[in-house]
Design an enzyme around this catalytic site. Structure first.
Site, PDB file in Angstrom:
ATOM      1  N   LYS A  27     -53.371   4.466 -10.332  1.00 12.60           N
ATOM      2  CA  LYS A  27     -54.463   3.472 -10.297  1.00 12.60           C
ATOM      3  C   LYS A  27     -54.720   2.901 -11.698  1.00 12.60           C
ATOM      4  O   LYS A  27     -54.366   3.527 -12.709  1.00 12.60           O
ATOM      5  CB  LYS A  27     -55.732   4.105  -9.724  1.00 12.60           C
ATOM      6  CG  LYS A  27     -56.320   5.225 -10.548  1.00 12.60           C
ATOM      7  CD  LYS A  27     -57.387   5.989  -9.763  1.00 12.60           C
ATOM      8  CE  LYS A  27     -57.955   7.115 -10.617  1.00 12.60           C
ATOM      9  NZ  LYS A  27     -58.721   8.080  -9.826  1.00 12.60           N
ATOM     10  N   ARG A  67     -69.816  11.571  -3.262  1.00 12.32           N
ATOM     11  CA  ARG A  67     -69.530  10.212  -3.696  1.00 12.32           C
ATOM     12  C   ARG A  67     -68.862   9.537  -2.507  1.00 12.32           C
ATOM     13  O   ARG A  67     -69.517   8.870  -1.734  1.00 12.32           O
ATOM     14  CB  ARG A  67     -68.626  10.254  -4.942  1.00 12.32           C
ATOM     15  CG  ARG A  67     -68.374   8.911  -5.562  1.00 12.32           C
ATOM     16  CD  ARG A  67     -67.461   9.001  -6.782  1.00 12.32           C
ATOM     17  NE  ARG A  67     -66.116   9.454  -6.460  1.00 12.32           N
ATOM     18  CZ  ARG A  67     -65.085   9.429  -7.295  1.00 12.32           C
ATOM     19  NH1 ARG A  67     -65.252   8.983  -8.524  1.00 12.32           N
ATOM     20  NH2 ARG A  67     -63.889   9.854  -6.935  1.00 12.32           N
ATOM     21  N   TYR A  79     -66.630  -9.221 -40.688  1.00  9.00           N
ATOM     22  CA  TYR A  79     -67.935  -9.716 -40.207  1.00  9.00           C
ATOM     23  C   TYR A  79     -69.090  -8.898 -40.754  1.00  9.00           C
ATOM     24  O   TYR A  79     -69.044  -7.671 -40.770  1.00  9.00           O
ATOM     25  CB  TYR A  79     -67.995  -9.661 -38.682  1.00  9.00           C
ATOM     26  CG  TYR A  79     -67.223 -10.766 -37.995  1.00  9.00           C
ATOM     27  CD1 TYR A  79     -67.621 -12.098 -38.139  1.00  9.00           C
ATOM     28  CD2 TYR A  79     -66.123 -10.478 -37.203  1.00  9.00           C
ATOM     29  CE1 TYR A  79     -66.922 -13.109 -37.511  1.00  9.00           C
ATOM     30  CE2 TYR A  79     -65.424 -11.491 -36.562  1.00  9.00           C
ATOM     31  CZ  TYR A  79     -65.829 -12.817 -36.721  1.00  9.00           C
ATOM     32  OH  TYR A  79     -65.141 -13.815 -36.093  1.00  9.00           O
ATOM     33  N   MET A 117     -62.441  -9.351 -32.793  1.00 11.76           N
ATOM     34  CA  MET A 117     -61.908  -9.494 -31.438  1.00 11.76           C
ATOM     35  C   MET A 117     -60.414  -9.167 -31.397  1.00 11.76           C
ATOM     36  O   MET A 117     -59.946  -8.506 -30.481  1.00 11.76           O
ATOM     37  CB  MET A 117     -62.150 -10.913 -30.916  1.00 11.76           C
ATOM     38  CG  MET A 117     -61.839 -11.039 -29.436  1.00 11.76           C
ATOM     39  SD  MET A 117     -62.032 -12.716 -28.816  1.00 11.76           S
ATOM     40  CE  MET A 117     -63.798 -12.934 -28.853  1.00 11.76           C
TER      41      MET A 117
HETATM   42  C1  LIG Z   1     -58.263   9.429  -9.987  1.00  9.34           C
HETATM   43  C2  LIG Z   1     -58.111  10.400  -8.860  1.00  9.34           C
HETATM   44  C3  LIG Z   1     -57.288  11.533  -8.960  1.00  9.34           C
HETATM   45  C4  LIG Z   1     -56.580  11.935 -10.232  1.00  9.34           C
HETATM   46  O1  LIG Z   1     -57.445  12.621 -11.080  1.00  9.34           O
HETATM   47  P1  LIG Z   1     -56.936  13.241 -12.480  1.00  9.34           P
HETATM   48  O2  LIG Z   1     -58.122  13.968 -12.991  1.00  9.34           O
HETATM   49  O3  LIG Z   1     -56.579  12.085 -13.345  1.00  9.34           O
HETATM   50  O4  LIG Z   1     -55.771  14.101 -12.166  1.00  9.34           O
HETATM   51  C5  LIG Z   1     -57.119  12.318  -7.826  1.00  9.34           C
HETATM   52  N1  LIG Z   1     -57.753  12.017  -6.676  1.00  9.34           N
HETATM   53  C6  LIG Z   1     -58.568  10.958  -6.554  1.00  9.34           C
HETATM   54  C7  LIG Z   1     -59.250  10.717  -5.254  1.00  9.34           C
HETATM   55  C8  LIG Z   1     -58.794  10.123  -7.642  1.00  9.34           C
HETATM   56  O5  LIG Z   1     -59.631   9.083  -7.520  1.00  9.34           O
END
Ligand SMILES: *Cc1c(COP(=O)(O)O)cnc(C)c1O
Length: 336
Positions: A33, A118, A245, A291
């Site tokens: 992700k 969550r 700056y 920036m």
């Molecule tokens: C991001 C995520 C992971 C991975 O977590 P890490 O701590 O980076 O290994 C696993 N499961 C879900 C549902 C996640 O959102």
């Protein structure tokens, strides 16, 4: 130009270490992700394939489309469902509303809330959820949960795991088939003795930045990402000259100061000029981060901003994930 270097050797080393915990590389679902935690989606998908990884976890359908040729399955954590995304792509069902709205025929994995509160369905509705999925013509292909504090000392990890195991026993009792069970992220896997699930969803450990407090034992993982900036300009400075700056970077003595081509526009932190970031070689950024640039004493062609995102994160009071995912996708990533 600035560059992000991706160490192939360190990545493969980490996967090897992780596979010793899962007992097989086939049980690793690599989490890709957010541009593969900033490492570059395409690059990491290719490296994963080279490492023998068969399963991926992504956030969006767009990521799933991009990487699916490399994997046997791709799990989409949260996005608007599309009908018939193909054999390989499965989507997580995070609540009852999604269970009732995903298009018929979708391959789903049910997420249960074992304590993080969550995402996830209520475990008390386990049977009902399975019946609803079945009744709606959904293809149930996994059951999962997520740990909220596997990286912290305490019993929470164990009671979440216990709740999940209870669901699994229940699933086995009612003869659920073709379903993979997975609860572990990186930290949870490291705490599991005798890993017995079908899959572990691994992100941060694969990227080599898992941090667990003592007394937890983690295998020697190595950071995969390093960030490099290139020199834009150099100038001779005199004592008391104020750089950048607001003139916040005041020189104590004469010397040479150069600017480098990374700034907050690249996703680097602007930070606080009165508590400057220190590079791994000990030099501190002078004055405010702009920036697209920052200033530093010396005139090296290229400087390393970090070789371990966890160390950089500690200076900003945040976590490695935060440093890595913020880095702009526009920065060139190269495999070294
Ligand atoms: C991001 C995520 C992971 C991975 O977590 P890490 O701590 O980076 O290994 C696993 N499961 C879900 C549902 C996640 O959102």
């Amino acid at each position: 130009m600035s560059k992000i270097e991706i160490s192939r050797r360190n990545f493969l080393h980490n996967i090897n270490q992780i596979a010793q915990k899962t007992q097989s590389v086939e049980k690793i679902a690599l989490v890709l992700k957010d541009n593969a935690y900033g490492h570059g989606l395409g690059i990491v998908a290719s490296l994963a394939k080279e490492a023998g990884i068969r399963h991926a976890v992504v956030r969006t359908m767009a990521e799933a489309w991009a990487v699916h040729p490399h994997f046997e399955t791709v799990l989409v954590l949260s996005d608007t469902p599309v009908s018939d995304p193909g054999e390989k792509i499965r989507r997580v069902v995070n609540d009852r509303r999604q269970l009732e709205s995903v298009p018929k025929g979708t391959r789903i994995e049910l997420k249960f809330d074992t304590g993080m509160h969550r995402n996830g369905l209520d475990p008390a509705c386990f049977h009902e959820a399975i019946e609803t999925a079945d009744g709606r013509g959904l293809k149930l292909s996994g059951v999962m949960t997520h740990h909220r504090s596997a990286d912290m000392m305490g019993s929470e990890f164990f009671w979440q795991k216990k709740r999940f195991d209870a669901l699994r026993e229940e699933g086995e009792r009612v003869g659920l088939r073709g379903v993979r069970w997975h609860s572990c992220n990186s930290a949870a896997l490291m705490r599991s003795n005798g890993f017995d699930e079908d899959l572990a969803r691994i992100g941060i450990a694969a990227y080599g930045c898992l941090q667990m407090p003592p007394p937890f034992h983690t295998p020697p993982l190595k950071p995969v990402m390093s960030l490099w900036a290139e020199r834009i300009a150099s100038r001779e400075v005199t004592p008391a000259m104020r750089i950048g700056y607001g003139g916040e970077g005041q020189m104590a003595k004469a010397g040479i100061v150069s600017t480098y081509d990374i700034g907050y526009g690249d996703g680097w932190f602007r930070g606080d000029a009165s508590r400057p970031y220190r590079l791994p070689d000990g030099r501190a950024i002078i004055g405010r981060v702009s920036m697209d640039a920052f200033s530093l004493e010396g005139d090296d062609e290229r400087v390393c901003l970090f070789a371990d995102a966890a160390e950089a994160a500690a200076q900003f009071g945040t976590i490695a994930y935060d440093v890595m995912v913020k880095l702009s996708p526009m920065i060139e990533r190269i495999v070294v």
